[in-house]
Each structure stands twice: as C-alpha cells, then as structure tokens.
Design an enzyme around this catalytic site. Structure first.
Site, PDB file in Angstrom:
ATOM      1  CB  SER A 122      -0.931   0.012   1.221  1.00  0.00           C
ATOM      2  OG  SER A 122      -0.200   0.185   2.409  1.00  0.00           O
ATOM      3  CE  LYS A 160      -3.144   2.328   4.359  1.00  0.00           C
ATOM      4  NZ  LYS A 160      -2.397   1.125   4.769  1.00  0.00           N
TER       5      LYS A 160
END
Length: 209
Positions: A122, A160
């Site tokens: 990701s 993230k």
C-alpha cells in the site's frame, strides 16, 4: 625493548581485532567497552596489555581517550564515503573522486527507535515495498503528511500517511489501488513515524524468484 617485524605484525593484528570488537560492542550496547571488558573478551590477563594496544590506536588516530579506562572511536561507525555517481538510466562517465561523507547514524540510532517488517504494497509510491524493514521513531504525534505507524481501535495497526482534519484523521496509502480511510480522532493513536528504510536486496530477489 626492540620489537622484531613478526611481533609487530602480531601486535597490529591484535589492534585491528580490538578495534573491530569496540565497533561491534558499541553497535550492540550503545556504549564503549571498558578495559576489563576488552581484556575479558580476548582472554588477556593483564589490563595493561589492553591499555598498550589502545594507546597505539590513539596514536594512529582510530581512538580517543575520554576518561580513565574509557576510549571512544574517533570516527562515526555509521558513516560511509560517497565516491561518485552511478547511472540508473543512460550510462555516465565514471567518477570516483571522494567528495562527500554520508552519516546514517541518525537513521540507525536505536535510543528512541524500533524496526518493523512491512507486509503489503500500500506504500509502494513512497518506495516502501513488501518485505522492507522500516526504522520508526517512537513518538505519539505526527505532522500532516508524515508516514506513521497507526493503531486503530486498539486492535489493528497500519502504515499510512496521516492527515488531521477537524475531529477526523485521514489515512492515505501511497498506492492508487487503495482508497483513503477516515476515522474519528479518538479511534486513532500514532505509535511512531517512519525515519528510514532498510532493504535487503538479496531477499528482494528471492521473493521475486
């Protein structure tokens, strides 16, 4: 007392071994060994013999004496020379003149850091790949746009980019295949911020193979 050539070679070999030990000891313990610890490691009965080797290393510029019985390295163990450029596109002229030193001690300083192994893709657009090791600064705050280790609902962790919007926290991947995630701020806890990446190139090749 005169020292013949053979004895001198033996002394230099022992000094190199002691220097290597001091380096590895510092990397493990974040402090420099005492004379007794060096003597114990090499099974040297007389501390004065260790002192003699260390003083020689001081003369040669490898060590510096900071206080009684304690010697430090006179160079940074996490520094490497940058000796030129290497082309990753079209070939360029080879230049090997030493012009800069890169110091990665701030990346590998473990006093307030920990490491995590990445699972998933990701964050690939931030050059963080599956299997990479990230070095994380252990802190509970982050600045908008920083890549952080985030704990959600005290159950799940994720890596993230974080953005704080009013009473919400937006978690953004660096991969267009993943949509941003939104959580109430009380559901999110910052557990650290990424300071660097360590990539084992051989392991990457094995995973691709």
């Amino acid at each position: 007392m005169s020292i013949n050539k053979k004895e001198n070679i033996c002394m230099r070999k022992k000094q190199q071994e002691i220097l290597n030990f001091i380096e590895s000891f510092y990397k493990r313990n974040r402090r420099f060994p005492t004379l007794k610890e060096i003597a114990s490691h090499f099974n040297i009965s007389a501390v004065s013999t260790v002192h003699e080797h260390l003083e020689k290393l001081v003369e040669e510029g490898y060590l510096k004496k900071v206080k009684r019985g304690i010697y430090e390295l006179s160079y940074n163990v996490w520094s490497f020379p940058i000796i030129g450029y290497i082309a990753a596109g079209n070939p360029i002229e080879a230049v090997n003149d030493l012009f800069e030193i890169i110091d990665i001690s701030n990346l590998l300083d473990s006093h307030n850091c920990y490491a995590l192994k990445v699972k998933g893709n990701s964050m690939i657009d931030e050059h963080i790949l599956n299997g990479d090791i990230i070095i994380v600064e252990n802190r509970q705050t982050a600045i908008n746009g920083e890549i952080a280790v985030v704990l959600i609902d005290n159950q799940e962790t994720t890596l993230k980019k974080v953005y704080f919007e009013d009473k919400m926290v937006k978690l953004v991947s660096a991969n267009p295949n993943f949509e941003p995630m939104y959580f109430e701020s009380e559901r999110v806890r910052i557990q650290g911020v990424v300071r660097g990446i360590i990539r084992d190139y051989k392991s990457q090749l094995k995973r691709k193979g």
